[in-house]
Design a protein around this motif. Structure first.
Motif, PDB file in Angstrom:
ATOM      1  N   ALA A  80       0.806  -1.218   0.000  1.00 47.50           N
ATOM      2  CA  ALA A  80       0.000   0.000   0.000  1.00 47.50           C
ATOM      3  C   ALA A  80       0.845   1.277   0.000  1.00 47.50           C
ATOM      4  O   ALA A  80       0.304   2.380  -0.052  1.00 47.50           O
ATOM      5  CB  ALA A  80      -0.928   0.018   1.215  1.00 47.50           C
ATOM      6  N   HIS A  81       2.158   1.132   0.045  1.00 52.57           N
ATOM      7  CA  HIS A  81       3.065   2.293   0.125  1.00 52.57           C
ATOM      8  C   HIS A  81       2.686   3.206   1.281  1.00 52.57           C
ATOM      9  O   HIS A  81       2.584   4.423   1.129  1.00 52.57           O
ATOM     10  CB  HIS A  81       3.071   3.087  -1.176  1.00 52.57           C
ATOM     11  CG  HIS A  81       3.559   2.321  -2.335  1.00 52.57           C
ATOM     12  ND1 HIS A  81       3.459   2.763  -3.622  1.00 52.57           N
ATOM     13  CD2 HIS A  81       4.165   1.103  -2.432  1.00 52.57           C
ATOM     14  CE1 HIS A  81       3.959   1.880  -4.453  1.00 52.57           C
ATOM     15  NE2 HIS A  81       4.395   0.851  -3.740  1.00 52.57           N
ATOM     16  N   SER A  82       2.459   2.606   2.446  1.00 49.33           N
ATOM     17  CA  SER A  82       2.074   3.397   3.606  1.00 49.33           C
ATOM     18  C   SER A  82       2.810   2.890   4.837  1.00 49.33           C
ATOM     19  O   SER A  82       3.369   1.796   4.840  1.00 49.33           O
ATOM     20  CB  SER A  82       0.568   3.323   3.830  1.00 49.33           C
ATOM     21  OG  SER A  82       0.172   2.003   4.150  1.00 49.33           O
ATOM     22  N   GLY A  83       2.789   3.703   5.869  1.00 45.67           N
ATOM     23  CA  GLY A  83       3.417   3.292   7.111  1.00 45.67           C
ATOM     24  C   GLY A  83       3.667   4.469   8.021  1.00 45.67           C
ATOM     25  O   GLY A  83       3.314   5.607   7.713  1.00 45.67           O
ATOM     26  N   TRP A  84       4.290   4.169   9.152  1.00 45.05           N
ATOM     27  CA  TRP A  84       4.619   5.205  10.121  1.00 45.05           C
ATOM     28  C   TRP A  84       5.940   4.860  10.780  1.00 45.05           C
ATOM     29  O   TRP A  84       6.391   3.711  10.752  1.00 45.05           O
ATOM     30  CB  TRP A  84       3.519   5.384  11.165  1.00 45.05           C
ATOM     31  CG  TRP A  84       3.182   4.130  11.941  1.00 45.05           C
ATOM     32  CD1 TRP A  84       2.185   3.252  11.669  1.00 45.05           C
ATOM     33  CD2 TRP A  84       3.869   3.611  13.095  1.00 45.05           C
ATOM     34  NE1 TRP A  84       2.193   2.221  12.581  1.00 45.05           N
ATOM     35  CE2 TRP A  84       3.221   2.419  13.473  1.00 45.05           C
ATOM     36  CE3 TRP A  84       4.959   4.036  13.845  1.00 45.05           C
ATOM     37  CZ2 TRP A  84       3.632   1.658  14.560  1.00 45.05           C
ATOM     38  CZ3 TRP A  84       5.368   3.270  14.931  1.00 45.05           C
ATOM     39  CH2 TRP A  84       4.694   2.102  15.281  1.00 45.05           C
ATOM     40  N   THR A 129       9.182  12.074  18.204  1.00 46.30           N
ATOM     41  CA  THR A 129       8.756  12.527  16.880  1.00 46.30           C
ATOM     42  C   THR A 129       8.187  11.354  16.105  1.00 46.30           C
ATOM     43  O   THR A 129       8.591  10.210  16.306  1.00 46.30           O
ATOM     44  CB  THR A 129       9.931  13.137  16.080  1.00 46.30           C
ATOM     45  OG1 THR A 129      10.973  12.160  15.956  1.00 46.30           O
ATOM     46  CG2 THR A 129      10.475  14.383  16.770  1.00 46.30           C
ATOM     47  N   GLY A 130       7.258  11.640  15.229  1.00 49.35           N
ATOM     48  CA  GLY A 130       6.665  10.598  14.407  1.00 49.35           C
ATOM     49  C   GLY A 130       6.227  11.149  13.074  1.00 49.35           C
ATOM     50  O   GLY A 130       5.966  12.347  12.935  1.00 49.35           O
ATOM     51  N   ARG A 131       6.138  10.268  12.106  1.00 47.32           N
ATOM     52  CA  ARG A 131       5.666  10.654  10.774  1.00 47.32           C
ATOM     53  C   ARG A 131       4.924   9.495  10.146  1.00 47.32           C
ATOM     54  O   ARG A 131       5.169   8.338  10.477  1.00 47.32           O
ATOM     55  CB  ARG A 131       6.809  11.136   9.895  1.00 47.32           C
ATOM     56  CG  ARG A 131       8.013  10.264   9.929  1.00 47.32           C
ATOM     57  CD  ARG A 131       9.232  10.901   9.320  1.00 47.32           C
ATOM     58  NE  ARG A 131       9.389  10.441   7.961  1.00 47.32           N
ATOM     59  CZ  ARG A 131       9.957  11.118   7.000  1.00 47.32           C
ATOM     60  NH1 ARG A 131      10.427  12.304   7.204  1.00 47.32           N
ATOM     61  NH2 ARG A 131      10.070  10.621   5.788  1.00 47.32           N
ATOM     62  N   GLU A 132       4.030   9.831   9.232  1.00 47.75           N
ATOM     63  CA  GLU A 132       3.168   8.828   8.624  1.00 47.75           C
ATOM     64  C   GLU A 132       2.959   9.139   7.147  1.00 47.75           C
ATOM     65  O   GLU A 132       2.852  10.303   6.757  1.00 47.75           O
ATOM     66  CB  GLU A 132       1.822   8.843   9.344  1.00 47.75           C
ATOM     67  CG  GLU A 132       0.772   7.971   8.714  1.00 47.75           C
ATOM     68  CD  GLU A 132      -0.580   8.125   9.397  1.00 47.75           C
ATOM     69  OE1 GLU A 132      -1.223   7.101   9.624  1.00 47.75           O
ATOM     70  OE2 GLU A 132      -0.988   9.272   9.685  1.00 47.75           O
ATOM     71  N   LEU A 133       2.889   8.088   6.359  1.00 49.30           N
ATOM     72  CA  LEU A 133       2.498   8.179   4.960  1.00 49.30           C
ATOM     73  C   LEU A 133       1.291   7.267   4.797  1.00 49.30           C
ATOM     74  O   LEU A 133       1.372   6.078   5.106  1.00 49.30           O
ATOM     75  CB  LEU A 133       3.625   7.729   4.024  1.00 49.30           C
ATOM     76  CG  LEU A 133       3.300   7.750   2.530  1.00 49.30           C
ATOM     77  CD1 LEU A 133       3.000   9.177   2.063  1.00 49.30           C
ATOM     78  CD2 LEU A 133       4.440   7.166   1.730  1.00 49.30           C
TER      79      LEU A 133
END
Length: 146
Positions: A80-84, A129-133
């Motif tokens: 799915a080309h996603s994650g965190w 810190t965190g990031r998500e796509l």
């Protein structure tokens, strides 16, 4: 965070919630003046501190006790080309209080490789810190190239 990279920044609360769902992460520390990364299982405490359990005689204990380290965990869906990804940065220390150690023996993380004498390492969350796509789409709604 890196500005304009297309990922959504997660706030501290969202980051800690995601981290609590993970079971394996990576501790980043310095070994012989070089960066070192070690995968570990862990438990997230209510305070946001990361708790590890390892051999009292391990190289990791000697390397991180009293040092500032980073801890990272993530989840990725390649299809799915996603994650965190979440990173906790702060000082690490061996839990030295005997009563707390005994409590953690019962309630803390379980070592995947038990040792005769184990200690608990705690990483205090000074910076989280965190990031998500999500769904393979950038923050700008543009599909990334194949």
């Amino acid at each position: 965070m890196y500005r304009n990279d297309g990922f959504r920044e997660l706030n501290r609360q969202e980051s800690l919630r995601r981290l609590a769902e993970a079971t394996v992460g990576r501790i980043v520390h310095t070994r012989d003046a070089l960066p070192a990364v070690l995968p570990v299982n862990f438990l997230l405490e209510e305070s946001g501190a990361v708790l590890l359990r390892t051999s009292a005689s391990s190289e990791l204990v000697r390397a991180v006790d009293g040092a500032v380290v980073a801890f990272e965990a993530d989840e990725v869906d390649v299809a799915a080309h996603s994650g965190w990804s979440v990173v906790v940065t702060g000082p690490a220390s061996v839990v030295s209080d005997p009563d707390e150690h005994e409590r953690l023996v019962r309630t803390g993380p379980r070592s995947w490789v038990p040792w005769p004498v184990e200690v608990f390492l705690r990483i205090e969350p000074e910076l989280v810190t965190g990031r998500e796509l999500v769904g393979g789409r950038t923050l700008y709604g543009i599909d990334p190239p194949p």
